[in-house]
Design a protein around this motif. Structure first.
Motif, mmCIF file in Angstrom:
data_model
loop_
_atom_site.group_PDB
_atom_site.id
_atom_site.type_symbol
_atom_site.label_atom_id
_atom_site.label_comp_id
_atom_site.label_asym_id
_atom_site.label_seq_id
_atom_site.Cartn_x
_atom_site.Cartn_y
_atom_site.Cartn_z
ATOM 1 N N THR A 196 0.845 -1.202 0.000
ATOM 2 C CA THR A 196 0.000 0.000 0.000
ATOM 3 C C THR A 196 0.872 1.241 0.000
ATOM 4 N N ARG B 129 0.147 4.672 -5.527
ATOM 5 C CA ARG B 129 -1.032 4.776 -6.355
ATOM 6 C C ARG B 129 -1.258 3.489 -7.128
ATOM 7 N N GLY B 130 -2.454 3.271 -7.579
ATOM 8 C CA GLY B 130 -2.754 2.093 -8.379
ATOM 9 C C GLY B 130 -3.215 0.919 -7.549
ATOM 10 N N LYS B 131 -3.618 -0.091 -8.234
ATOM 11 C CA LYS B 131 -4.089 -1.281 -7.527
ATOM 12 C C LYS B 131 -2.952 -1.877 -6.709
ATOM 13 N N PRO B 132 -3.200 -2.207 -5.461
ATOM 14 C CA PRO B 132 -2.128 -2.755 -4.616
ATOM 15 C C PRO B 132 -1.639 -4.091 -5.157
ATOM 16 N N THR C 115 -0.183 -7.772 -5.091
ATOM 17 C CA THR C 115 -0.011 -8.954 -4.248
ATOM 18 C C THR C 115 1.482 -9.232 -4.174
#
Lengths: 398, 398
Positions: free
Chosen positions: B70, B73-76, B78
């Motif tokens: 986290t 920016r952007g999708k976290p 995996t």
DNA sequence: GTTATTTACTCAAGTAACTTGATTTAAGTA
DNA sequence: TACTTAAATCAAGTTACTTGAGTAAATAAC
């Protein structure tokens, strides 16, 4: 010398293809002439795959189909060899005082060479001069630029070291802080490899000299100083910062001769081109060139004989260290020294018998003479390019 | 030590797959936690490919998905780490007088170790004993055999040398003429690697010690004698006959102490476990074990201090040679010597400043202390197996 | 001299693994 | 709330190798 950190890269179909082409070329290089089935067995590929690969390589002019193999049972195999005329590479040695250039065809034959005196090898002078030299070499060797695999630029190391200029007079300090490879790739408009003289000479030996089928060996290079190139499992060793093989400054005599590097008793103060020149000068003998040195040997000049004895003693120490550390198949001596002098040096070596290197199953001599002469490093530069195009960068999949 | 000549092998889809799995594992090992997009960029693969690969590796238990990244920016992403419990490896050190065993999990943690005295390490005795030891180690470390990646057997070299027994007392001459690897693979029913102690210890340092992110380094191993392991670009150097790194017998003092190898003044007569023992005995000090040695150091015992001074002088010579030859990122000293003694040795070293190694941009110390202790070599044996499974055998494609 | 055997090679279909491009998801930012 | 950014997925496409059947051309055996 390439500063870019090599990183392990994933494979895909395309990279696999180019890898396999190199695997096949490397096999043919070492085993020519070779049939497709034979290649397939040795390289762990299917016959069909090899068939496709050789077809492309033949179209590209890198392989040559030669007469079928007879005398054995079964359908005669179409055999392939490397096509000498299929491609070529250029090597340039940049020295503080000279620019030396060599052109090799794909089998490593030297098809052109030249040497020009060069007074001030700073980048601004040298880069355009090298560009001209390369263009002249292509023209004079009657080659098409489209068949140029690349250029290998050979410069004396070491690079990027604090107090660099203290480490020997042969350096080119003005070249620091430049991305030399990028500059040359742009200027020469072809792939470029930068390397030091010893490693380049070692690769030359692998491509076209005494070590075409030797995968692991050390090459001791007589330049102004003394350098070391090592090929291990077919791959040149470069070190973490591209300065592998600074063997000239290992100390073989505590409190010995003062070396330019600041220490005393460095190997290259006893065994190198510079060393023999200095040694003879101290007895009032001037040494204009290599043939003069060869003549002194023919005359059994006592001063030279003395130098050989001393040099051989120090070299023996170094060679023994190399044998113990690298466990090589053989050690090759080459570089800017007349063949006869090199042979005399080798004959005078005194290597310990109680050594790792003293194996029963030894097939090569512990020490061999390699390519000598003043074009050695430039030839090595071109050889690096050939080597790169015929050597898979992976050793094996296992 | 594996005598089988490594040969360049062609790639195909399957081999590419396993190569890419190792590329990914190697990247995660050095950069964990790592997201898939990050892996893809670094390894030159598409995100989709990495997605498939990590999925399989996670199923196989080799990778572990951890909390998303986290703060950016952007999708976290995996993120993945190596799963310590996903697999394990066993290392066995075979010495003339003892059998030492260590078990490492996938991240290189030692989860079990044992040492048993062993009087007569000839094959007929040792092979069944090792089989038992391995089985016991699996049981005592609570592992499933199905998760065993393999066993690394560490033996003192050199191997296959004429007059081998003359080269030091630590050898196991009875093992000559046997395909040791094949025998062990059959007996232990798992993949086996045979290696000498120094190289094994170097690999341990790479897998779990001071060098996890160091690609090019030298490891000087204090055993009975003195050995050298070198990792260059992430690959262990083995030499042409598996005897790379016999640094103990380079001569650092002409006409020095008589060595068992027949020569005089070998490095290991000044700097090794055997050497300190002998040196102290000559002053009537007996040395039962490592803690006794550490105690002598605490007491600032003058004889030991003298030895350290002498040893450091000779070691400095050797280290300087290694720096000049290999141009490593760092040199690590480790092995069967108490940490405090090793630290004292390192502090006493006197390395020339006018050296290649004296770079401005240096981030690691020129000499580091690595893993020490009597399990070092056995841990190295297990580390070799981990290393093999997480290291691509090709350096790069271009 | 005919037949058998051996080996190399080709053709066509099949396969595995990676790539590409469009789409979805989920966070930070304005 | 809407926009931007970046990761991840889905589905189709691509590439190069493998597989298996069949052909060709030599030596060897009868």
């Amino acid at each position: 010398m390439t500063d870019k950190k090599l990183k392990a890269t994933g494979g895909n179909a395309g990279r696999n293809r180019s890898h396999n082409r190199r695997v096949v070329l490397n096999f043919v290089r070492a085993h020519e002439p070779a049939g497709r089935a034979e290649i397939a067995r040795s390289c762990g590929l299917s016959i069909q795959a090899v068939s496709n690969i050789t077809e492309v390589l033949e179209e590209d002019g890198l392989l040559l189909a030669v007469g079928p193999k007879t005398g054995v049972r079964g359908k005669p195999a179409t055999q392939y060899t490397i096509n000498p005329e299929g491609a070529f590479a250029i090597g340039v040695e940049v020295r503080p005082d000279a620019l030396i250039c060599a052109v090799l065809n794909l089998t490593g034959e030297c098809i052109y060479s030249e040497r020009q005196a060069f007074s001030n090898a700073v980048p601004d002078n040298a880069i355009p001069a090298i560009k001209e030299t390369v263009n002249r070499a292509i023209k004079n060797s009657n080659r098409k630029r489209s068949q140029l695999l690349g250029a290998g630029i050979v410069m004396p190391g070491p690079f990027g070291v604090s107090g660099l200029s203290a480490l020997g007079g042969a350096n080119l300090p003005e070249w620091g802080g430049i991305d030399i490879q990028a500059v040359f790739e742009q200027t020469l408009e072809c792939p470029v490899i930068i390397e030091n003289d010893a490693t380049a000479a070692a690769i030359a030996e692998r491509v076209t000299g005494a070590a075409t089928t030797v995968d692991t060996f050390c090459f001791v290079y007589f330049g102004t100083g003394l350098g070391l190139g090592v090929i291990a499992d077919g791959h040149a060793q470069r070190g973490a910062f591209g300065n592998f093989g600074e063997i000239g400054h290992i100390i073989t005599q505590t409190g010995g001769i003062q070396c330019a590097c600041g220490n005393r008793g460095c190997l290259e103060t006893y065994a190198s081109r510079m060393s023999v020149k200095t040694y003879l000068e101290q007895s009032g003998i001037d040494l204009p060139d290599g043939s003069a040195l060869a003549q002194l040997l023919t005359d059994e000049n006592p001063v030279l004989m003395e130098w050989i004895e001393t040099a051989a003693r120090h070299l023996s120490q170094a060679i023994s260290i190399l044998e113990n550390i690298f466990d090589p198949e053989t050690i090759i001596l080459g570089g800017a020294m007349p063949d006869a002098v090199m042979d005399a040096l080798i004959a005078t070596l005194d290597l310990p018998m109680g050594s790792l290197a003293n194996r029963e199953d030894r097939t090569l001599a512990r020490v061999l003479r390699g390519t000598s002469g003043r074009f050695t490093a430039a030839i090595g530069g071109a050889a690096m390019i050939i080597h790169k195009n015929t050597t898979p960068s992976l050793a094996l999949f296992s």
